[in-house]
Design a protein around this motif. Sequence first.
Motif, short mmCIF file in Angstrom:
data_model
loop_
_atom_site.label_atom_id
_atom_site.label_comp_id
_atom_site.label_asym_id
_atom_site.label_seq_id
_atom_site.Cartn_x
_atom_site.Cartn_y
_atom_site.Cartn_z
N GLY A 7 0.80 -1.09 -0.13
CA GLY A 7 0.06 -0.07 0.00
C GLY A 7 0.89 1.22 -0.08
N ARG A 8 2.04 1.15 0.57
CA ARG A 8 2.90 2.68 0.77
C ARG A 8 3.74 2.57 -0.37
N SER A 9 3.82 1.62 -1.27
CA SER A 9 4.83 1.68 -2.46
C SER A 9 4.25 1.97 -3.67
N GLU A 10 4.96 2.89 -4.41
CA GLU A 10 4.26 3.32 -5.78
C GLU A 10 4.77 2.15 -6.63
N GLU A 11 6.05 1.70 -6.69
CA GLU A 11 6.50 0.73 -7.72
C GLU A 11 6.85 -0.54 -6.64
N VAL A 12 6.31 -1.85 -7.20
CA VAL A 12 6.64 -3.04 -6.85
C VAL A 12 7.42 -3.75 -7.68
N ALA A 13 8.46 -4.28 -7.40
CA ALA A 13 9.35 -5.09 -8.31
C ALA A 13 9.28 -6.54 -7.92
N LEU A 14 9.13 -7.41 -8.97
CA LEU A 14 8.85 -8.76 -8.90
C LEU A 14 10.14 -9.48 -9.49
N ALA A 15 10.22 -10.63 -8.95
CA ALA A 15 11.46 -11.65 -9.48
C ALA A 15 10.94 -13.09 -9.11
N CYS A 16 11.38 -13.85 -10.12
CA CYS A 16 11.24 -15.12 -9.97
C CYS A 16 12.36 -15.94 -10.19
N HIS A 17 12.55 -17.21 -10.07
CA HIS A 17 13.86 -17.91 -9.93
C HIS A 17 14.39 -18.14 -11.46
N VAL A 18 15.53 -18.28 -11.59
CA VAL A 18 16.17 -18.35 -12.89
C VAL A 18 15.49 -19.51 -13.54
N THR A 19 15.78 -19.55 -15.06
CA THR A 19 15.03 -20.62 -15.95
C THR A 19 13.60 -21.09 -15.49
N ILE B 107 -4.43 -1.79 -9.20
CA ILE B 107 -4.58 -0.87 -7.99
C ILE B 107 -3.62 0.06 -8.18
N GLY B 108 -3.27 0.37 -9.39
CA GLY B 108 -2.22 1.77 -9.74
C GLY B 108 -0.78 1.58 -9.27
N LYS B 109 -0.30 0.49 -9.06
CA LYS B 109 1.19 0.40 -8.76
C LYS B 109 1.78 -0.02 -10.13
N ARG B 110 3.00 0.64 -10.21
CA ARG B 110 4.03 0.48 -11.25
C ARG B 110 4.56 -0.79 -10.90
N VAL B 111 4.69 -1.66 -11.92
CA VAL B 111 5.33 -3.10 -11.71
C VAL B 111 6.52 -3.29 -12.67
N VAL B 112 7.44 -3.74 -12.27
CA VAL B 112 8.69 -4.33 -13.17
C VAL B 112 8.93 -5.67 -12.72
N ALA B 113 9.17 -6.59 -13.64
CA ALA B 113 9.40 -8.09 -13.36
C ALA B 113 10.39 -8.49 -14.15
N SER B 114 11.21 -9.55 -13.53
CA SER B 114 12.24 -10.17 -14.03
C SER B 114 12.79 -11.31 -13.63
N PHE B 115 13.57 -12.10 -14.00
CA PHE B 115 14.63 -13.07 -13.50
C PHE B 115 15.82 -13.05 -14.02
N GLY B 116 16.64 -13.79 -13.06
CA GLY B 116 18.13 -13.29 -13.32
C GLY B 116 18.98 -14.18 -14.06
N ASP B 117 18.49 -14.73 -15.44
CA ASP B 117 19.30 -15.45 -16.32
C ASP B 117 20.39 -14.61 -17.13
N ARG B 118 21.31 -15.17 -17.10
CA ARG B 118 22.45 -14.19 -18.28
C ARG B 118 22.01 -13.90 -19.58
#
Length: 347
Positions: A40-52, A71-82
């Motif tokens: 609720g208090r975050s304007e942006e939420v970063a999301l991550a899941c496991h590699v592969t 609900i109006g949040k900025r969202v950025v998502a990723s996973f850490g593969d090279r």
Amino acid sequence: MTPDVRDGTRRASHPRRVSPGAGATAVPEAAWDRTLRLIGRSEEVALACHVTPDGDALGSMLAVGFALRSIGKRVVASFGDRHFAVPRLLRFLPGQEMLVPPAEFPAAPELLITFDVSTFERLGLLRDNTARAGEVIVIDHHPSNEGFGTLSLIDSTAAATAVLAEQLIYRLGGRLDRDIATCLYAGLVTDTGSFKHASTTSAVHQMAARLVATGLRTDEIARELWDRSPFGYLKVLSAALDRAVLEDGVVWTYVSRVDRAAQGLPYAELEGIIDIVRRTDEAEVAVVLKEDDHGDWQVSTRSKGRADVGSVCAALGGGGHHNAAGYTSHDSVEQTMAAFRRELGKV
């Protein structure tokens, strides 16, 4: 959604709109409440899941991403593969416009939520980003989870991380639509082995019914996940089966980079081999070693119930469940299997 604001958290006008079976979760309500306050208090939420990422990891992450955006949040998502790329089998999932490569992921997110990540190492290139995050919420169902975050939403009795993702979506005041349901369904069928595993309870079928009721096409999802392969996969599978070994109740084989290179087959296409090898009647445990693009061996293991491969893999630096687990080995095939047998003999 029809949100209101309470203690800085957007909630639905009916804040207890949770799905049937929600009370069965092993996650304390206090943890859910703190999660809602942090979001609720975050304007942006970063999301991550496991590699592969598999269907549960990527599907759960994208489903929650849809709910957060609504609900109006900025969202950025990723996973850490090279080599950042969505596995071919999962490219049908909606919401991939939320994904960015690791280099474009926030260096020090205010709030980071991880999905299906049982160990810090499984974050790959996003480990430093996670270490610098203000708050890290870990959503997972692996009993071997290290609890590396500042807040854990972990339920080892849940059939999939998607089960917990659905609960978060409802607690945010969300409703299932076809996009969210498609992502969650991919996670649910992936981790229950298309409803074949022992984790398939009545609650799992009830969740599946809720998802299917949105109008998603289960036949199309099944075809994308299990009924498609490039021709080169058949050649690599043939080589793996030809060198399979059965000894002392363990059936095992391996797939090298050379095998894949000869057929131009990406590493991500190897996921289903373990499910063929594990069918061996004479074996209690199945093991497939898959050499990745960096020369490491990714070890997939399965048990028919008597052996706890989750404990074995945890002892070798990985983790997972009693009947399905994995780890990474930097040794040779022979050394890797010798170490596995030693640990297996202890359980």
